[in-house]
Structures are given as structure tokens and as C-alpha cells.
Design a protein around this motif. Sequence first.
Motif, PDB file in Angstrom:
ATOM      1  N   VAL A 115      -2.361  -4.541  -7.579  1.00  0.00           N
ATOM      2  CA  VAL A 115      -3.072  -3.592  -6.718  1.00  0.00           C
ATOM      3  C   VAL A 115      -3.644  -4.311  -5.501  1.00  0.00           C
ATOM      4  O   VAL A 115      -3.549  -3.823  -4.370  1.00  0.00           O
ATOM      5  N   TYR A 116      -4.225  -5.501  -5.709  1.00  0.00           N
ATOM      6  CA  TYR A 116      -4.778  -6.269  -4.593  1.00  0.00           C
ATOM      7  C   TYR A 116      -3.682  -6.620  -3.589  1.00  0.00           C
ATOM      8  O   TYR A 116      -3.870  -6.466  -2.377  1.00  0.00           O
ATOM      9  N   LEU A 117      -2.535  -7.080  -4.073  1.00  0.00           N
ATOM     10  CA  LEU A 117      -1.447  -7.457  -3.170  1.00  0.00           C
ATOM     11  C   LEU A 117      -0.916  -6.252  -2.405  1.00  0.00           C
ATOM     12  O   LEU A 117      -0.596  -6.358  -1.214  1.00  0.00           O
ATOM     13  N   LYS A 118      -0.823  -5.113  -3.069  1.00  0.00           N
ATOM     14  CA  LYS A 118      -0.371  -3.906  -2.374  1.00  0.00           C
ATOM     15  C   LYS A 118      -1.324  -3.537  -1.255  1.00  0.00           C
ATOM     16  O   LYS A 118      -0.898  -3.157  -0.162  1.00  0.00           O
ATOM     17  N   GLU A 119      -2.619  -3.647  -1.521  1.00  0.00           N
ATOM     18  CA  GLU A 119      -3.584  -3.330  -0.466  1.00  0.00           C
ATOM     19  C   GLU A 119      -3.558  -4.372   0.643  1.00  0.00           C
ATOM     20  O   GLU A 119      -3.629  -4.035   1.823  1.00  0.00           O
ATOM     21  N   PHE A 120      -3.461  -5.645   0.293  1.00  0.00           N
ATOM     22  CA  PHE A 120      -3.473  -6.725   1.280  1.00  0.00           C
ATOM     23  C   PHE A 120      -2.277  -6.627   2.226  1.00  0.00           C
ATOM     24  O   PHE A 120      -2.415  -6.787   3.430  1.00  0.00           O
ATOM     25  N   PHE A 121      -1.100  -6.372   1.680  1.00  0.00           N
ATOM     26  CA  PHE A 121       0.112  -6.281   2.488  1.00  0.00           C
ATOM     27  C   PHE A 121       0.391  -4.848   2.958  1.00  0.00           C
ATOM     28  O   PHE A 121       1.434  -4.579   3.544  1.00  0.00           O
ATOM     29  N   GLN A 122      -0.520  -3.940   2.683  1.00  0.00           N
ATOM     30  CA  GLN A 122      -0.435  -2.536   3.079  1.00  0.00           C
ATOM     31  C   GLN A 122       0.876  -1.904   2.625  1.00  0.00           C
ATOM     32  O   GLN A 122       1.538  -1.185   3.365  1.00  0.00           O
ATOM     33  N   LEU A 123       1.247  -2.161   1.385  1.00  0.00           N
ATOM     34  CA  LEU A 123       2.489  -1.596   0.856  1.00  0.00           C
ATOM     35  C   LEU A 123       2.304  -0.164   0.377  1.00  0.00           C
ATOM     36  O   LEU A 123       3.276   0.523   0.088  1.00  0.00           O
ATOM     37  N   ASN A 124       1.050   0.292   0.282  1.00  0.00           N
ATOM     38  CA  ASN A 124       0.812   1.676  -0.110  1.00  0.00           C
ATOM     39  C   ASN A 124       1.182   2.641   1.016  1.00  0.00           C
ATOM     40  O   ASN A 124       1.358   3.829   0.773  1.00  0.00           O
ATOM     41  N   ASN A 125       1.272   2.130   2.240  1.00  0.00           N
ATOM     42  CA  ASN A 125       1.552   2.982   3.387  1.00  0.00           C
ATOM     43  C   ASN A 125       3.036   3.092   3.702  1.00  0.00           C
ATOM     44  O   ASN A 125       3.414   3.680   4.703  1.00  0.00           O
TER      45      ASN A 125
END
Length: 46
Positions: A35-45
Motif C-alpha cells: 500500500v505504501y509503495l502504491k501511494e508513493f509511486f502514485q499507482l492508484n491513479n
Amino acid sequence: MEITTDLRRYTAPARESKAWKNIYKQRSAIERVIVYLKEFFQLNNV
């Protein structure tokens, strides 16, 4: 081929055992990192 037995029933440790708690700790830690990596690399967008 039809599966007639649930293999997870016999291979997973019993809940509330020490083995289960250790596996759960590891899994939750890994999920927090993902979850942290997804937020850091903005992969949720994506």
C-alpha cells in the motif's frame, strides 16, 4: 478434472495458533508495504 477435497483445509495452520499468528503478521506487514509503495509511486491513479 473435478476437485473433491479442499486442500486448504489440511495445509493451513489452525487459527489462533502461534504459526497462524506469525503468518498473519508477515502477511499484514507485506500488505502495508505494498500500500505504501502504491501511494508513493502514485499507482492508484493509473
